[in-house]
Motif scaffolding. Structure first.
Motif, PDB file in Angstrom:
ATOM      1  N   UNK A   3      30.932  52.996  37.162  1.00  0.00           N
ATOM      2  CA  UNK A   3      31.401  51.651  36.765  1.00  0.00           C
ATOM      3  C   UNK A   3      31.988  50.904  37.955  1.00  0.00           C
ATOM      4  N   UNK A   4      32.730  51.613  38.804  1.00  0.00           N
ATOM      5  CA  UNK A   4      33.293  50.947  39.990  1.00  0.00           C
ATOM      6  C   UNK A   4      32.163  50.418  40.876  1.00  0.00           C
ATOM      7  N   UNK A   5      31.113  51.241  41.042  1.00  0.00           N
ATOM      8  CA  UNK A   5      29.988  50.818  41.892  1.00  0.00           C
ATOM      9  C   UNK A   5      29.257  49.629  41.280  1.00  0.00           C
ATOM     10  N   UNK A   6      29.039  49.705  39.973  1.00  0.00           N
ATOM     11  CA  UNK A   6      28.325  48.600  39.314  1.00  0.00           C
ATOM     12  C   UNK A   6      29.114  47.294  39.449  1.00  0.00           C
ATOM     13  N   UNK A   7      30.436  47.376  39.252  1.00  0.00           N
ATOM     14  CA  UNK A   7      31.254  46.160  39.359  1.00  0.00           C
ATOM     15  C   UNK A   7      31.235  45.636  40.799  1.00  0.00           C
ATOM     16  N   UNK A   8      31.346  46.560  41.764  1.00  0.00           N
ATOM     17  CA  UNK A   8      31.356  46.145  43.179  1.00  0.00           C
ATOM     18  C   UNK A   8      30.067  45.408  43.527  1.00  0.00           C
ATOM     19  N   UNK A   9      28.958  45.838  42.922  1.00  0.00           N
ATOM     20  CA  UNK A   9      27.672  45.171  43.194  1.00  0.00           C
ATOM     21  C   UNK A   9      27.707  43.704  42.754  1.00  0.00           C
ATOM     22  N   UNK A  10      28.595  43.386  41.821  1.00  0.00           N
ATOM     23  CA  UNK A  10      28.767  41.981  41.400  1.00  0.00           C
ATOM     24  C   UNK A  10      29.983  41.350  42.089  1.00  0.00           C
ATOM     25  N   UNK A  11      30.532  42.043  43.092  1.00  0.00           N
ATOM     26  CA  UNK A  11      31.693  41.525  43.818  1.00  0.00           C
ATOM     27  C   UNK A  11      32.947  41.521  42.962  1.00  0.00           C
ATOM     28  N   UNK A  12      33.013  42.481  42.036  1.00  0.00           N
ATOM     29  CA  UNK A  12      34.139  42.502  41.102  1.00  0.00           C
ATOM     30  C   UNK A  12      34.845  43.853  41.123  1.00  0.00           C
ATOM     31  N   UNK A  13      36.015  43.896  40.466  1.00  0.00           N
ATOM     32  CA  UNK A  13      36.701  45.157  40.205  1.00  0.00           C
ATOM     33  C   UNK A  13      36.745  45.327  38.704  1.00  0.00           C
ATOM     34  N   UNK A  14      36.754  46.575  38.253  1.00  0.00           N
ATOM     35  CA  UNK A  14      36.857  46.812  36.813  1.00  0.00           C
ATOM     36  C   UNK A  14      37.819  47.965  36.563  1.00  0.00           C
ATOM     37  N   UNK A  15      38.675  47.814  35.553  1.00  0.00           N
ATOM     38  CA  UNK A  15      39.575  48.894  35.166  1.00  0.00           C
ATOM     39  C   UNK A  15      38.875  49.819  34.177  1.00  0.00           C
ATOM     40  N   UNK A  16      39.418  51.020  34.011  1.00  0.00           N
ATOM     41  CA  UNK A  16      38.778  51.991  33.113  1.00  0.00           C
ATOM     42  C   UNK A  16      39.739  52.412  31.992  1.00  0.00           C
TER      43      UNK A  16
END
Ligand SMILES: Cc1cc2nc3c(=O)[nH]c(=O)nc-3n(C[C@H](O)[C@H](O)[C@H](O)COP(=O)(O)O)c2cc1C
Length: 369
Positions: free
Chosen positions: A239-252
């Protein structure tokens, strides 16, 4: 309100506690336990108010309801009595002062303008403590109640994607037109705006590639099942990698079931009591809906997964003494889970023991202040 510098967002979901905690599923009958084990828990508003007051007293960050329109059958008709989520959240927002409150919203059941308006209003009522758990609907029995047939799996996420984009524009823009695959909006307009400038906190519990991609693009948090710590770590990294690909951060976020007692034996016995009284018909219905084919697993693995659902909707089991439960939570934090949503067989009775005995250990461990 505290603010997390990297995200620029504020409120309980973004405070400085390394491990945040919430309560999951108090708006539905049986909560998260697919079991006939005796409990004082009832999905009434009065009972929910008591649980919310205790959760606030002990410093929990969030209350997240289950989005449900129909039960799963079996002798318990698990989740068959279910309070509607936006009205539930609005009422709790008016009666609490610190904790974040969510609605778990099936996007296919509500137009984004109506949902965005309700969400903005609840954000106003709560002073910026509202969030939406965006779900696409996966239990076809309940979705069929709305007429028509459920959309094909990945289409649901394309629909949710457009739905969220419209809601976000309503929360942040003055007036706009939109024409997409699913919606046509003429002169989109919304006042009052939410207190939270970019809109209520958004979370989603998608597991499939389409679900994960949707969360990575639009959500503040991804809500996942942690079956094993190793498996959980892989989901977090993905999930961190997927979000980074959109230039974002995501919490879990992950859910966990708590059975905490003075001694390990007492806790194990209490857990076993929930499992021994399991509603196996409802559990089978849930697992079938989830697409779990028991014949594709050996019997022990199938049984273990079913037991997790019986005890707490597949939640990671935190069973033992206060020290063992705190240790389990520390392990979840170590693999990158930012917020754990807890359930108990008897929320109102058991949350105080957790608050008195486990919370101080989490503070000692530096996970919470
Ligand atoms: C922990 C957890 C909680 C969920 N809560 C709900 C819920 O309250 N209502 C609902 O309709 N679906 C709920 N779901 C189902 C998800 O929204 C999603 O449809 C499911 O995990 C399958 O993933 P997929 O849609 O990517 O295939 C939940 C899933 C998980 C893992």
């Amino acid at each position: 309100m505290e603010e997390l510098a990297e995200t620029g967002r504020s409120g309980p979901m973004f405070n400085a506690n390394r491990l945040k905690l919430g309560v999951f599923g108090t708006n539905v009958s049986n909560g998260c336990a697919v079991s006939l084990a005796p409990t004082s828990f009832e999905p009434t508003f009065e009972h929910n108010l008591e649980i919310a007051a205790k959760a606030e007293h002990y410093g929990f960050e969030a209350l997240v309801p289950v989005g449900r329109w129909k039960g799963f059958g079996g002798p318990s008709d698990f989740n068959g009595t279910c309070m509607e989520v936006y009205t539930w959240a609005a009422a709790l927002a008016a009666r609490t002062s610190e904790i974040a409150i969510f609605a778990t919203s099936h996007v296919s059941t509500i137009h984004p303008i109506v949902a965005a308006k309700q969400a903005a209003t609840i954000d106003q009522i709560s002073g910026g403590r509202f969030g939406v758990n965006v779900v696409c609907g996966w239990f076809s029995d309940e979705m069929d109640m709305f007429g028509g047939s459920q959309m094909e799996h990945d289409t649901r996420y394309r629909h949710a994607d457009e739905w969220v984009q419209i809601a976000r524009r309503l929360w942040t823009e003055q007036e706009f037109d939109h024409e997409g695959e699913f919606f046509k909006i003429k002169g989109g307009y919304l006042l009052p705006k939410p207190v939270q400038k970019s809109g209520p906190v958004l979370i989603n519990a998608g597991i499939s590639p389409a679900g994960r991609d949707f969360a990575a693009r639009h959500m503040d948090f991804s809500f996942t099942l942690v079956n094993t710590l190793e498996g959980g770590r892989e989901v977090v990294e993905d999930m961190h990698q997927r979000a980074a690909a959109y230039g974002r951060q995501i919490g879990m976020i992950a859910n966990a079931v708590v059975v905490c007692r003075e001694t390990e034996q007492e806790a194990r016995d209490a857990y076993q009591h929930i499992v021994d009284n399991g509603d196996w018909v409802a559990t089978e219905n849930i697992l079938t809906t989830f697409g779990v084919q028991s014949q594709s697993m050996d019997d022990a693995a199938a049984r273990a997964m079913a037991e997790r659902f019986v005890a707490g909707w597949g939640g990671y089991p935190l069973v033992g003494t206060p020290e063992q439960v705190a240790e389990g939570l520390a392990e979840m934090s170590k693999i990158g889970i930012d917020l754990v949503l807890l359930s108990w067989l008897d929320y109102n009775e058991e949350i105080s023991f957790f608050g008195e005995r486990v919370m101080p250990l989490l503070k000692q461990a530096g996970l919470r202040s």
